[in-house]
Design a protein around this motif. Structure first.
Motif, PDB file in Angstrom:
ATOM      1  N   GLN A   1      -8.933  20.130 -51.961  1.00  0.00           N
ATOM      2  CA  GLN A   1      -9.810  18.956 -51.976  1.00  0.00           C
ATOM      3  C   GLN A   1     -11.206  19.232 -52.526  1.00  0.00           C
ATOM      4  N   ALA A   2     -11.643  20.483 -52.533  1.00  0.00           N
ATOM      5  CA  ALA A   2     -13.046  20.765 -52.854  1.00  0.00           C
ATOM      6  C   ALA A   2     -13.189  22.071 -53.630  1.00  0.00           C
TER       7      ALA A   2
ATOM      8  N   PHE B   1     -15.606  25.484 -53.775  1.00  0.00           N
ATOM      9  CA  PHE B   1     -16.495  26.196 -52.865  1.00  0.00           C
ATOM     10  C   PHE B   1     -17.360  27.213 -53.613  1.00  0.00           C
TER      11      PHE B   1
ATOM     12  N   SER C   1     -20.535  27.431 -49.708  1.00  0.00           N
ATOM     13  CA  SER C   1     -19.835  26.920 -48.537  1.00  0.00           C
ATOM     14  C   SER C   1     -18.789  27.951 -48.125  1.00  0.00           C
TER      15      SER C   1
ATOM     16  N   ILE D   1     -22.277  19.550 -55.133  1.00  0.00           N
ATOM     17  CA  ILE D   1     -20.814  19.460 -55.058  1.00  0.00           C
ATOM     18  C   ILE D   1     -20.203  20.609 -54.253  1.00  0.00           C
ATOM     19  N   ASP D   2     -21.025  21.524 -53.770  1.00  0.00           N
ATOM     20  CA  ASP D   2     -20.533  22.724 -53.087  1.00  0.00           C
ATOM     21  C   ASP D   2     -19.844  22.344 -51.769  1.00  0.00           C
ATOM     22  N   GLY D   3     -18.528  22.481 -51.738  1.00  0.00           N
ATOM     23  CA  GLY D   3     -17.764  22.161 -50.544  1.00  0.00           C
ATOM     24  C   GLY D   3     -17.512  20.678 -50.336  1.00  0.00           C
ATOM     25  N   LYS D   4     -17.989  19.844 -51.230  1.00  0.00           N
ATOM     26  CA  LYS D   4     -17.839  18.388 -51.119  1.00  0.00           C
ATOM     27  C   LYS D   4     -16.495  17.960 -51.697  1.00  0.00           C
ATOM     28  N   ALA D   5     -15.783  17.117 -50.978  1.00  0.00           N
ATOM     29  CA  ALA D   5     -14.481  16.645 -51.462  1.00  0.00           C
ATOM     30  C   ALA D   5     -14.639  16.015 -52.840  1.00  0.00           C
ATOM     31  N   LYS D   6     -13.774  16.389 -53.763  1.00  0.00           N
ATOM     32  CA  LYS D   6     -13.870  15.858 -55.125  1.00  0.00           C
ATOM     33  C   LYS D   6     -13.764  14.340 -55.144  1.00  0.00           C
TER      34      LYS D   6
ATOM     35  N   ASP E   1     -15.169  12.371 -53.323  1.00  0.00           N
ATOM     36  CA  ASP E   1     -16.478  11.798 -52.976  1.00  0.00           C
ATOM     37  C   ASP E   1     -17.552  12.107 -54.014  1.00  0.00           C
ATOM     38  N   TRP E   2     -17.192  12.793 -55.088  1.00  0.00           N
ATOM     39  CA  TRP E   2     -18.182  13.082 -56.124  1.00  0.00           C
ATOM     40  C   TRP E   2     -18.604  11.787 -56.818  1.00  0.00           C
TER      41      TRP E   2
END
Length: 203
Positions: A18-19, A21, A24, A88-93, A95-96
Motif C-alpha cells: 500500500q505504501a 517507505f 517510516s 509520501i513517506d509511509g503514506k498509502a498511495k 491517499d496521495w
C-alpha cells in the motif's frame, strides 16, 4: 585492503503493498524474513566477517540475528537508513494527491534534480551514505563485508562507486532480498561480481 562487499536489500516489509517507505519504520513481514533467511543461507560459500545495517527495523532486526549467529558485532548506522521521502513517506498511495504523484514521477526520472516535497535532497542523502560507508570500512579490516540496507542506500553506494549520476539510479533496481556483490579495492574502481535479483526460495 581489497575485500568482497555484498549489499543486500531488506525483504518485504509489512504494508509494502500500500505504501512506499523511507524513514517510516515498519518491520519485515513474515515473507520478508523468509526471503532474507534464504538469501543469508546463499552467502555461506563466502564466510562473512563484518556486517552492517541501517537502524530501521526492516533491515536491523534480521541483521542483528545474523550477526549473533556469526558471533560478530553488528555495525548499526543511521547513515545507512533509507532516504526521507517527505510527504509520501509511509503514506498509502491511494491517499496521495495529484501533486504528490507528479512529484514521485519526476523524482523517479532524476532524484537529484527533483527532490520530493518535504523530503531529503539527493545530495544530503548521498553524503550521509558515503560517510557511513567510509567510516565502516575504516573501522577495521575484513575479507567479506555484508551491508543489509535499502534500495536507495544501495543505489547511492553503487552510483558513487561507478561515477554515475543520480538519474541513472533505475539501472540498479533490486527486488526484496536481492543483492549485489562487488570486489572493492580502494586503489581501483569496484568490480561488480554478480547481481542476484530473483526472489530466493523460502526455506
Amino acid at each position: 585492503m581489497a575485500f568482497r562487499l555484498t549489499l543486500i536489500r531488506h525483504g518485504v516489509a509489512q504494508g509494502a503493498e500500500q505504501a512506499i517507505f523511507g524513514h517510516s519504520n515498519p518491520p519485515l513481514s513474515t515473507l520478508g524474513r523468509e526471503q532474507l533467511a534464504a538469501r543469508w543461507a546463499e552467502l555461506s560459500a563466502h564466510p562473512v566477517d563484518a556486517i552492517a545495517s541501517s537502524t530501521l527495523a526492516r533491515a536491523a532486526d534480521f541483521a542483528l540475528d545474523a550477526a549473533m549467529s556469526l558471533g560478530i558485532a553488528l555495525h548499526l548506522e543511521r547513515g545507512f537508513d533509507e532516504m526521507n521521502l517527505g510527504s509520501i513517506d509511509g503514506k498509502a498511495k491511494a491517499d496521495w494527491s495529484a501533486a504528490e504523484h507528479a512529484a514521485w514521477d519526476a523524482w523517479q526520472h532524476d532524484p537529484a534534480a527533483h527532490p520530493l516535497p518535504g523530503g531529503e535532497t539527493w545530495d544530503a542523502f548521498n553524503l550521509r551514505v558515503q560517510t557511513a560507508l567510509n567510516t565502516w570500512i575504516a573501522s577495521g579490516e575484513a575479507e567479506h563485508r555484508v551491508l543489509i540496507a535499502h534500495q536507495g542506500t544501495i543505489k547511492a553506494i553503487l552510483l558513487s562507486a561507478l561515477g554515475l549520476p543520480a538519474a541513472r539510479h533505475s539501472q540498479f533496481w533490486l527486488a526484496p532480498a536481492g543483492c549485489i556483490t562487488l570486489w572493492w579495492d580502494q586503489d581501483w574502481p569496484p568490480m561488480i561480481l554478480g547481481i542476484q535479483n530473483h526472489l530466493p526460495d523460502a526455506r
